[in-house]
Scaffold this motif. Structure first.
Motif, mmCIF file in Angstrom:
data_model
loop_
_atom_site.group_PDB
_atom_site.id
_atom_site.type_symbol
_atom_site.label_atom_id
_atom_site.label_comp_id
_atom_site.label_asym_id
_atom_site.label_seq_id
_atom_site.Cartn_x
_atom_site.Cartn_y
_atom_site.Cartn_z
ATOM 1 N N ASN A 156 0.819 -1.220 0.000
ATOM 2 C CA ASN A 156 0.000 0.000 0.000
ATOM 3 C C ASN A 156 0.850 1.266 0.000
ATOM 4 O O ASN A 156 0.484 2.262 -0.621
ATOM 5 C CB ASN A 156 -0.993 -0.005 1.162
ATOM 6 N N ARG A 157 1.999 1.243 0.665
ATOM 7 C CA ARG A 157 2.895 2.410 0.613
ATOM 8 C C ARG A 157 3.381 2.654 -0.814
ATOM 9 O O ARG A 157 3.526 3.797 -1.247
ATOM 10 C CB ARG A 157 4.078 2.223 1.556
ATOM 11 N N ASP A 158 3.631 1.589 -1.546
ATOM 12 C CA ASP A 158 4.061 1.719 -2.938
ATOM 13 C C ASP A 158 2.913 2.163 -3.843
ATOM 14 O O ASP A 158 3.125 2.919 -4.801
ATOM 15 C CB ASP A 158 4.619 0.384 -3.434
ATOM 16 N N LEU A 159 1.704 1.710 -3.560
ATOM 17 C CA LEU A 159 0.550 2.029 -4.411
ATOM 18 C C LEU A 159 -0.009 3.427 -4.161
ATOM 19 O O LEU A 159 -0.568 4.047 -5.071
ATOM 20 C CB LEU A 159 -0.561 0.999 -4.193
ATOM 21 N N PHE A 165 -4.931 1.397 -4.067
ATOM 22 C CA PHE A 165 -5.070 0.922 -2.702
ATOM 23 C C PHE A 165 -5.401 -0.564 -2.725
ATOM 24 O O PHE A 165 -6.226 -1.018 -3.520
ATOM 25 C CB PHE A 165 -6.202 1.728 -2.041
ATOM 26 N N PHE A 166 -4.764 -1.342 -1.878
ATOM 27 C CA PHE A 166 -5.034 -2.766 -1.711
ATOM 28 C C PHE A 166 -5.865 -2.905 -0.441
ATOM 29 O O PHE A 166 -5.344 -2.776 0.659
ATOM 30 C CB PHE A 166 -3.695 -3.513 -1.611
ATOM 31 N N HIS A 187 -7.531 -8.274 -4.336
ATOM 32 C CA HIS A 187 -7.655 -7.285 -5.403
ATOM 33 C C HIS A 187 -7.353 -5.929 -4.784
ATOM 34 O O HIS A 187 -7.352 -5.761 -3.589
ATOM 35 C CB HIS A 187 -9.061 -7.306 -6.020
ATOM 36 N N PHE A 188 -7.060 -4.963 -5.610
ATOM 37 C CA PHE A 188 -6.904 -3.616 -5.073
ATOM 38 C C PHE A 188 -7.744 -2.678 -5.907
ATOM 39 O O PHE A 188 -8.236 -3.030 -6.974
ATOM 40 C CB PHE A 188 -5.431 -3.179 -4.972
#
Length: 193
Positions: A156-159, A165-166, A187-188
């Motif tokens: 989530n930090r990467d997305l 968002f995952f 899924h995100f």
């Protein structure tokens, strides 16, 4: 309801999809966990990975089979813990274990809220701690390719900078590999805000 009437996604051609062999047709699995067989596997795994990646310390074995949330008796600890670095490593480990008929337990974050890391048949535990990379993010498809040791919070930090968002939140410390093993809801989505 017969097999032909199942509603399946169009990506499967609208046809019922199943594995090539029914579990009911597989018969009884006979593991071979004799000391001689496991010692032989140990030697093969050290040759493949190095001695630093094949662990036999009792404290490590115990830590890879029991948690405060899912305690396991000492008889349900793995005999070896291996720490692969890549998918080809995992493939070779699985070939060795399959040929020798040694059971395998996967280990990602070790939270084991569901008790899935207990080695009920002993055998070998594959610890994915060294396989913790996000390999690709396909924003338009909302699809991500990760190794099993990636933490959902790290993902989530990467997305986040991408507006993605995952959503699953299984608890602190959980890794994608364990989430895949324990659930089928991965899924995100786009951040709604």
């Amino acid at each position: 309801m017969d097999e032909e009437s199942h509603d399946t996604p169009e990506c499967f051609g609208g046809k019922y999809s199943s594995s090539t062999t029914s579990v009911l047709d597989m018969g009884v699995v006979m593991h071979q966990i004799s000391e001689e067989n496991v010692d032989g596997a140990h030697k093969e795994l050290v040759a493949l990975l190095s001695s630093e990646c094949v662990l036999v310390d009792n404290d490590i074995l115990r830590a890879h089979s029991s948690t405060p949330w899912s305690p396991a008796p000492p008889t349900q600890s793995p005999t070896l813990v291996v720490t692969p670095r890549s998918t080809p490593d995992v493939s070779q480990i699985m070939k060795i274990c399959s040929r020798r008929r040694i059971p395998v337990t996967a280990y990602s974050g070790g939270t084991s809220f569901a008790g899935a890391l207990t080695a009920t048949r002993r055998g070998i535990c594959i610890d994915f701690q060294k396989m913790d990379k996000i390999l690709a993010v396909h924003e338009n498809d909302m699809d991500v390719v990760v190794q099993p040791g990636v933490g959902w919070q790290d993902l989530n930090r990467d997305l986040e900078p991408r507006g993605l968002f995952f959503p699953p939140d299984p608890g602190a410390g959980a890794r994608i590999g364990g989430m895949v093993r324990d659930a089928h809801y991965l899924h995100f989505s786009r951040d709604p805000y």
